[in-house]
Write a protein that holds these residues in place. Structure first.
Motif, PDB file in Angstrom:
ATOM      1  N   VAL A 143      28.522  40.627  44.243  1.00 22.94           N
ATOM      2  CA  VAL A 143      29.942  40.679  43.902  1.00 22.94           C
ATOM      3  C   VAL A 143      30.365  39.235  43.700  1.00 22.94           C
ATOM      4  N   LYS A 144      31.006  38.966  42.564  1.00 19.19           N
ATOM      5  CA  LYS A 144      31.390  37.596  42.242  1.00 19.19           C
ATOM      6  C   LYS A 144      32.875  37.516  41.924  1.00 19.19           C
ATOM      7  N   GLU A 145      33.444  36.356  42.213  1.00 15.40           N
ATOM      8  CA  GLU A 145      34.782  36.002  41.742  1.00 15.40           C
ATOM      9  C   GLU A 145      35.862  36.993  42.139  1.00 15.40           C
ATOM     10  N   GLU A 169      38.765  46.061  38.172  1.00 15.86           N
ATOM     11  CA  GLU A 169      40.141  45.731  38.527  1.00 15.86           C
ATOM     12  C   GLU A 169      40.701  46.802  39.445  1.00 15.86           C
ATOM     13  N   ALA A 170      41.470  46.378  40.440  1.00 14.89           N
ATOM     14  CA  ALA A 170      42.174  47.290  41.331  1.00 14.89           C
ATOM     15  C   ALA A 170      43.672  47.147  41.089  1.00 14.89           C
ATOM     16  N   TRP A 171      44.330  48.257  40.828  1.00 15.86           N
ATOM     17  CA  TRP A 171      45.763  48.292  40.564  1.00 15.86           C
ATOM     18  C   TRP A 171      46.429  49.227  41.559  1.00 15.86           C
ATOM     19  N   THR A 175      43.764  42.977  42.609  1.00 15.32           N
ATOM     20  CA  THR A 175      42.566  42.145  42.645  1.00 15.32           C
ATOM     21  C   THR A 175      41.628  42.535  41.515  1.00 15.32           C
ATOM     22  N   GLY A 176      40.654  41.684  41.289  1.00 12.74           N
ATOM     23  CA  GLY A 176      39.603  41.945  40.314  1.00 12.74           C
ATOM     24  C   GLY A 176      38.343  41.237  40.754  1.00 12.74           C
TER      25      GLY A 176
END
Length: 128
Positions: A58-60, A92-94, A107-108
């Motif tokens: 998992v990055k960034e 992406e999480a919305w 977040t993303g």
């Protein structure tokens, strides 16, 4: 205020943030959000690989806004790259805020999944 940006990718997972997933202030644990993103990545990558996948990296990942109890968390995935045995996804999480139409990106991250054969060894991702 509704986020003026739009989600990128395909809606892969929706879930409700519950009190058991929150700290004393009512903020949802970041680890819970990350777990939902990992589930969505696994779903999307397994569909593309037509088989078993695991999370390799998992990055960034950076949280922009908190998720609160009662929010509906929507995870969007986009396959950014398919390698020989790996699939890289932009995730992406919305959050749709409780009892509103407000939708905000929280977040993303970039998830790298690896396709595995039945013995647990990396295997080529089928040509699409």
């Amino acid at each position: 205020m509704t986020d003026t940006r739009m989600p990128n990718g395909q809606l892969t997972l929706r879930t409700l943030a519950m009190p058991g997933d929150a700290n004393a202030a009512g903020d949802i644990f970041g680890g819970w959000v990350m777990a939902q993103m990992d589930l969505a990545s696994g779903i999307r990558a397994a569909e593309r690989a037509r088989g078993r996948v695991v999370t390799a990296a998992v990055k960034e990942m950076a949280f922009e806004l908190p998720v609160k109890i009662g929010d509906t968390l929507s995870i969007y995935t986009d396959i950014a790259r398919v390698g020989r045995t790996s699939i890289t996804l932009s995730v992406e999480a919305w959050a749709q805020r409780y009892l509103t139409t407000t939708l905000e990106k929280v977040t993303g991250a970039t998830f790298i999944m690896v396709a595995l054969d039945q013995s647990g060894q990396p295997t080529p991702v089928p040509v699409d």
